[in-house]
Design an enzyme around this catalytic site. Sequence first.
Site, PDB file in Angstrom:
ATOM      1  N   ASP A  68       0.849  -1.177   0.000  1.00 33.91           N
ATOM      2  CA  ASP A  68       0.000   0.000   0.000  1.00 33.91           C
ATOM      3  C   ASP A  68       0.895   1.240   0.000  1.00 33.91           C
ATOM      4  OD1 ASP A  68      -2.495  -1.558   0.571  1.00 33.91           O
ATOM      5  OD2 ASP A  68      -1.407  -1.977   2.417  1.00 33.91           O
ATOM      6  N   ASP A  95      -1.963  -2.854  -4.570  1.00 33.94           N
ATOM      7  CA  ASP A  95      -2.754  -3.234  -3.406  1.00 33.94           C
ATOM      8  C   ASP A  95      -3.618  -2.022  -3.039  1.00 33.94           C
ATOM      9  OD1 ASP A  95      -3.814  -4.687  -1.338  1.00 33.94           O
ATOM     10  OD2 ASP A  95      -1.995  -4.776  -0.154  1.00 33.94           O
ATOM     11  N   ASP A 118      -4.180   1.592   4.190  1.00 34.73           N
ATOM     12  CA  ASP A 118      -4.762   0.550   5.039  1.00 34.73           C
ATOM     13  C   ASP A 118      -4.540   0.903   6.505  1.00 34.73           C
ATOM     14  OD1 ASP A 118      -5.614  -0.841   2.849  1.00 34.73           O
ATOM     15  OD2 ASP A 118      -4.442  -2.652   3.238  1.00 34.73           O
ATOM     16  N   ARG A 144     -14.100   0.153  -1.629  1.00 37.93           N
ATOM     17  CA  ARG A 144     -13.380   0.350  -0.360  1.00 37.93           C
ATOM     18  C   ARG A 144     -13.032   1.813  -0.115  1.00 37.93           C
ATOM     19  NH1 ARG A 144      -9.114  -4.774   0.092  1.00 37.93           N
ATOM     20  NH2 ARG A 144     -10.641  -6.405  -0.349  1.00 37.93           N
TER      21      ARG A 144
END
Length: 442
Positions: free
Chosen positions: A222, A261, A265, A320
């Site tokens: 990420d 990715d 996060d 997301r």
Amino acid sequence: MNPQVWHGHATTGAAVLAGCTALVLSLTGTTAQAAQPHGRDLARQTLPANDGWAAYGTGTTGGAAADADHVHTVTTWAGFKAALAAGGSAPKIIKVKGTIDADGPSCASFAAPGYDFATYLKTYDPAVWGRTKTLDAEPDSSPEGLRRASAAQQDAYIKANIPANTTIIGLGRDAGFKGASLQIKGVDNVIVRNLTFESPLDCFPQWDPTDTADGNWNSEYDSAVIYGSTHVWMDHNTFTDGEHPDSTLPSYYGRIYQQHDGELDIVKGADHVTASWNVFADHDKTILIGNSDSAATAAVDRGHLKVTFHHNLFRNLIERAPRVRFGQVDSYNNHFVAGEDFSYSYGIGMESQLVAEHNAFTLPEGVSAAKILKKWKEAPVTAAGNYVNGVPTDLVAVHNAEIPGETLASGAGWTPTLRTRVDRAVAVPALVDHRAGAGRLR
């Protein structure tokens, strides 16, 4: 008094919302002016009081107290890593000048001796390997083992560990990182501002034959990971896939060779995070809060993952924004601009307690507001005062009416109190689109 009651009247008119905002501000002792970070030196600004979950308890000051010996200006990846390591956890300020390329070395330079992608493809072709067994047990000498060794070398290069009590800030309008992965891991009190992050490309994605009926390529890295850390403020940053959107990636075994990715996060018991005035753009799986439903993960995440998102622009994302497990997440005054491949914005996951209020959504013709919420697990959600294409919309009601097989319960069970300013949802697109992102910090 209950702020959710006031918010419940948000769709009755601008005058009511303006009054509600004034009431909230008067009760918290905060004004729109006071909500701005204090001090003229941007590198020493701290998170304002009441500005989201990162303001909880001790608040978030980053490296504001750094002495002259711990203020660094960096222009290279090596220089950045050296500045991070200098002084341990003593307060430090790192100023990033220009774009730092952490993606400079070629993928071939990370490859372990003997690794060959053509051999990898031939060995694990579903027609040969099948679709019922993972590659996890493959020995180190196998093509998968050599892929793992290659990936470990890239991992060590592109990841940078951020220490406690640190402020990282871009200078001017063109500062940022290309291909870097910031690891805010197991520390407290970090500020990251005014930076553009171009997502890292995983040189060595792993093939998983068992991920969906058709298998999938899974990648790491990420742009930023908040892992078990507390009091983190991400502000006025831009996250994007830049020159390498998914549309440019090849396909193997009939599946996209996914080299991206997430953009951000927040996992493993991380807590008290505020993400404000950022741009999250042109990405698939964008923000994950809590990374598993497992019992082991629940033991770490339950009671944590308290995150605030406000005044962010979510543009041309697939899903997301964020997907939530366990956490008490407050998402307000954000603008969501969907593209043709839009799947959903908010993912309602295991034991999540999402409050989504006073946001604006711009959906293309033919895309229903029912898709904004996606139910993964049984969990209540508060969604009040939101506008879709300029129209007041009850997101839970429209979702339940059009997707009765995934009925959502209303009422997240908590009321956010850590807010500085609540703008009218109808005003959010113009406000956020013109002020969010790197290069717009003032």
